[in-house]
Motif scaffolding. Sequence first.
Motif: not given
Length: 175
Positions: A147-175
């Motif tokens: 019942g409330r109007r909200e506002r979001y930025i939408e990113v397609d599920a297949d957009d090139i910017c979307i990575q798997s959780l493995e990407y984040l794990k590797s990024y953090i582990a690689g520090l």
Amino acid sequence: MDTNYWKNAYKKTWDQSSQRENALIEILESATGRRITSAGLGAGTTDYISGSAQENGYEKGDADLHVEGTNIYIEVTGPLSKRVMPAAPLWFRPDKIENAIRNQTHDVFLAHHCTSVNLWRVIHVDEAFKRRYEAGQFPVVQPVINGRRERYIEVDADDICIQSLEYLKSYIAGL
């Protein structure tokens, strides 16, 4: 404006949100050996904290989690409904993205959890993503939810910017 409007609107989902944040902490700590702590206003808790982020010593849109000893911050989001499928676009609050862009000292990731299939996806708010956002390449949607109007930025599920959780794990582990 009522600074508690959205808190009151989503009060019934805090437990689920807190569980999701704590689950991601456990996943990342186990995979990387790094300590992950709650960072944003109300992150990791179901306590009612009255007032705006600024009134409580935070910035509007601060990320939920911090990787200790680094400049990495993680915003945890996603639908809590099991009706949303993985092929649906991902939605992000504009203030979360704008905070990440504005704060030049933080390396921010958006971690999106699709509850229906327990799928984590991440977006690194890097220079390429920032340029695309600032160029208006991601549409703004304004759905009515509970019942409330909200506002979001939408990113397609297949957009090139979307990575798997493995990407984040590797990024953090690689520090």
